[in-house]
Design an enzyme around this catalytic site. Structure first.
Site, PDB file in Angstrom:
ATOM      1  N   ASP A  11       0.573  -1.315  -0.161  1.00  0.00           N
ATOM      2  CA  ASP A  11       0.392  -0.044   0.014  1.00  0.00           C
ATOM      3  C   ASP A  11       0.823   1.102  -0.043  1.00  0.00           C
ATOM      4  OD1 ASP A  11      -2.535  -2.494  -0.076  1.00  0.00           O
ATOM      5  OD2 ASP A  11      -1.907  -1.381   1.984  1.00  0.00           O
ATOM      6  N   VAL A  64       4.006   0.173   4.367  1.00  0.00           N
ATOM      7  CA  VAL A  64       2.584   1.358   5.487  1.00  0.00           C
ATOM      8  C   VAL A  64       0.795   0.449   5.487  1.00  0.00           C
ATOM      9  CG1 VAL A  64       3.779   2.928   4.831  1.00  0.00           C
ATOM     10  CG2 VAL A  64       1.530   2.832   3.592  1.00  0.00           C
ATOM     11  N   THR A  65       0.284   0.930   6.619  1.00  0.00           N
ATOM     12  CA  THR A  65       1.376   1.270   7.482  1.00  0.00           C
ATOM     13  C   THR A  65       1.210   0.098   9.059  1.00  0.00           C
ATOM     14  OG1 THR A  65      -1.162   1.358   9.432  1.00  0.00           O
ATOM     15  CG2 THR A  65       0.017   2.796   8.092  1.00  0.00           C
ATOM     16  N   LYS A 101      -6.747  -5.024  -2.831  1.00  0.00           N
ATOM     17  CA  LYS A 101      -6.959  -5.573  -2.392  1.00  0.00           C
ATOM     18  C   LYS A 101      -8.212  -4.835  -1.269  1.00  0.00           C
ATOM     19  CE  LYS A 101      -3.388  -4.183   1.353  1.00  0.00           C
ATOM     20  NZ  LYS A 101      -4.016  -3.552   2.290  1.00  0.00           N
ATOM     21  N   CYS A 147      -2.004  -2.369   7.870  1.00  0.00           N
ATOM     22  CA  CYS A 147      -1.848  -3.329   6.949  1.00  0.00           C
ATOM     23  C   CYS A 147      -1.308  -4.647   6.104  1.00  0.00           C
ATOM     24  CB  CYS A 147      -2.349  -2.550   5.299  1.00  0.00           C
ATOM     25  SG  CYS A 147      -3.696  -1.604   5.429  1.00  0.00           S
ATOM     26  N   GLU A 168      -4.200  -0.613  -0.971  1.00  0.00           N
ATOM     27  CA  GLU A 168      -5.865  -1.249  -0.668  1.00  0.00           C
ATOM     28  C   GLU A 168      -6.838   0.322  -1.457  1.00  0.00           C
ATOM     29  OE1 GLU A 168      -6.368  -0.002   3.628  1.00  0.00           O
ATOM     30  OE2 GLU A 168      -7.897  -0.408   3.236  1.00  0.00           O
ATOM     31  N   GLN A 227       7.566 -14.263  21.636  1.00  0.00           N
ATOM     32  CA  GLN A 227       7.898 -15.756  22.081  1.00  0.00           C
ATOM     33  C   GLN A 227       8.728 -16.572  20.538  1.00  0.00           C
ATOM     34  OE1 GLN A 227       3.273 -16.623  22.938  1.00  0.00           O
ATOM     35  NE2 GLN A 227       3.178 -14.664  22.301  1.00  0.00           N
ATOM     36  N   LYS A 237      -7.681  -5.223   4.777  1.00  0.00           N
ATOM     37  CA  LYS A 237      -6.398  -4.621   5.486  1.00  0.00           C
ATOM     38  C   LYS A 237      -5.296  -5.493   5.301  1.00  0.00           C
ATOM     39  CE  LYS A 237      -8.010  -0.751   7.399  1.00  0.00           C
ATOM     40  NZ  LYS A 237      -8.250   0.875   6.440  1.00  0.00           N
TER      41      LYS A 237
END
Ligand code: TIU
Length: 227
Positions: free
Chosen positions: A24, A157-158, A129, A162, A72, A202, A132
């Site tokens: 995007d 971005v961002t 798309k 997204c 987007e 993790q 997001k």
């Protein structure tokens, strides 16, 4: 195999089975008068990463990686835009309204174009798309599978909207993902940092992070190995 000095541990990839996915980088988010500024955001932090994304694109192309770009965007009749998405934020200019760069987030409008300095080259994947995430309601997964891609480098971005959504979607589809941390940006610097932390906590629950310089060092090393 290339080995990148990444967090939380080295990220190994073969450029022949890796794609760079640039999310995007379109005028609607990065320039004044688009969707991002209509939502009340300062677009400055997003504009700042354009040279880094350009260098990343150049490196990926030189290394022979597949490249995918997303936008987007919605169809002109907004049939692919849920009313809830259009209402969200109660913006001064909603998706589909006429703004200074044409209709906001509508496919084909000037504001919907990828910045010219980051423009796709012939043969690169371009995905429009409606969500997001880059995988929702698109054929990105099929196009990557057709090219034998198993590893993704993510930029754009961002970071927390997204890019993060796309990286999570990719992770659930089995891709080994690395987010290029300085080739992403948020309107909120604290959200950028928090997103990187939660994606890589993790033991790399969603994937890896590294700066562009680490990727460049790895690509330049004769064996692909850094330290
Ligand atoms: N508002 C915001 O941070 N992002 C979006 O609406 N779309 C993307 O992140 N591309």
């Amino acid at each position: 195999m290339i080995s990148v000095d990444a967090f939380p541990y080295p990220y190994r990839f073969d450029p022949r089975t890796t794609a760079l996915v640039v999310i995007d980088m379109q005028r609607d988010f990065i320039e004044e008068g688009g969707f991002g500024s209509a939502l009340g955001n300062d677009v400055g932090p997003l504009a700042a990463i354009v040279p880094t994304v350009a260098a990343l694109l150049a490196g990926a192309r030189d290394a022979g990686m597949a490249v995918a770009h997303t936008r987007e965007s919605h169809l002109p009749d907004l049939s692919d835009c849920p009313p809830a998405k259009r209402r969200r934020g109660n913006p001064a200019l909603a998706i589909g309204d006429a703004g200074p760069m044409g209709r906001i987030l509508v496919r084909g409008e000037p504001g919907n174009q990828i910045l010219p300095q980051l423009a796709p080259l012939p043969g690169e994947i371009v995905i429009d798309k409606p969500g997001k995430g880059a995988f929702y309601a698109t054929d990105l997964h099929a196009q990557l599978q057709a090219r034998g891609v198993t590893h993704l480098l993510l930029a754009g971005v961002t970071t927390e909207v997204c890019v993060q959504t796309s990286m999570r979607e990719a992770n659930d589809r089995g891709y080994e993902c690395l987010i290029v941390e300085d080739a992403c940006a948020s309107y909120f610097p604290a959200f950028h940092q928090a997103t990187l932390a939660m994606l890589t906590a993790q033991g790399g629950i969603v994937g890896w992070q590294a700066p562009l310089s680490a990727l460049q060092r790895a690509l330049a090393a004769p064996t692909g190995e850094t330290t």
